[in-house]
Design a protein around this motif. Sequence first.
Motif, short mmCIF file in Angstrom:
data_model
loop_
_atom_site.label_atom_id
_atom_site.label_comp_id
_atom_site.label_asym_id
_atom_site.label_seq_id
_atom_site.Cartn_x
_atom_site.Cartn_y
_atom_site.Cartn_z
N GLY A 35 -0.06 -5.39 11.28
CA GLY A 35 1.04 -6.01 10.55
C GLY A 35 1.20 -5.38 9.18
O GLY A 35 1.31 -4.17 9.05
N SER A 36 1.14 -6.20 8.14
CA SER A 36 1.29 -5.68 6.77
C SER A 36 -0.07 -5.43 6.10
O SER A 36 -0.14 -5.17 4.92
N ALA A 63 4.69 6.82 -4.38
CA ALA A 63 3.61 5.83 -4.34
C ALA A 63 4.14 4.48 -3.90
O ALA A 63 5.13 3.98 -4.43
N VAL A 64 3.49 3.90 -2.92
CA VAL A 64 3.85 2.57 -2.42
C VAL A 64 2.87 1.54 -2.97
O VAL A 64 3.25 0.45 -3.35
N ALA A 65 1.59 1.92 -3.03
CA ALA A 65 0.55 1.02 -3.55
C ALA A 65 -0.63 1.84 -4.03
O ALA A 65 -0.87 2.96 -3.55
N ARG A 66 -1.38 1.27 -4.95
CA ARG A 66 -2.60 1.88 -5.49
C ARG A 66 -3.61 0.77 -5.68
O ARG A 66 -3.31 -0.25 -6.29
N PRO A 81 4.33 -2.46 2.95
CA PRO A 81 5.60 -2.40 3.68
C PRO A 81 5.42 -1.81 5.08
O PRO A 81 4.46 -1.08 5.34
N LYS A 82 6.36 -2.11 5.97
CA LYS A 82 6.34 -1.58 7.33
C LYS A 82 6.55 -0.07 7.29
O LYS A 82 7.11 0.47 6.35
N GLY A 83 6.10 0.57 8.36
CA GLY A 83 6.29 2.01 8.48
C GLY A 83 5.00 2.78 8.28
O GLY A 83 3.97 2.22 7.91
N ARG A 84 5.09 4.08 8.52
CA ARG A 84 3.92 4.95 8.36
C ARG A 84 3.64 5.21 6.89
O ARG A 84 4.54 5.50 6.12
N LEU A 85 2.38 5.10 6.52
CA LEU A 85 1.97 5.35 5.15
C LEU A 85 0.88 6.42 5.14
O LEU A 85 -0.01 6.43 6.00
N ARG A 86 0.94 7.30 4.17
CA ARG A 86 -0.12 8.30 3.98
C ARG A 86 -1.16 7.66 3.07
O ARG A 86 -0.82 7.08 2.04
N VAL A 87 -2.43 7.77 3.46
CA VAL A 87 -3.52 7.14 2.73
C VAL A 87 -4.50 8.22 2.26
O VAL A 87 -4.90 9.07 3.05
N GLN A 88 -4.87 8.17 0.97
CA GLN A 88 -5.87 9.07 0.42
C GLN A 88 -6.80 8.27 -0.48
O GLN A 88 -6.40 7.29 -1.10
N VAL A 89 -8.05 8.74 -0.57
CA VAL A 89 -9.07 8.05 -1.35
C VAL A 89 -9.73 9.06 -2.27
O VAL A 89 -9.92 10.22 -1.91
#
Length: 108
Positions: A35-36, A63-66, A81-89
């Motif tokens: 989900g979210s 940037a969507v979130a940090r 938000p919905k949809g594909r997100l790129r995630v990096q750490v």
Amino acid sequence: MANKAHIRMAVKPMSVAPGFRITPRPVNVRATRSGSTVQVTWKAAGPAGALRYEVLFTRSDIAVARVVTDAPVGVRVFGLPKGRLRVQVRAINEYGAGVLSRPTVSAT
């Protein structure tokens, strides 16, 4: 015949304070979506004394979130938000932020 000027520049090696260590990039970054909510896990690449980790969520290089956490191996983030997100750490120590991990993508 035109004169050709040659410019020589001395490049000094970058120096750092004794004991300065940039934290290595985290490896095996995984993002699982429900989900979210996205659960992100990672493994520290080495013993460089990370104090915190920064998790970045982007879409189309925006940037969507940090999230900054002191959790050493993962974090669960709600309300994305919905949809594909790129995630990096990346790891953060007393000298600052290290290099971002290779990107992984959360499922839609």
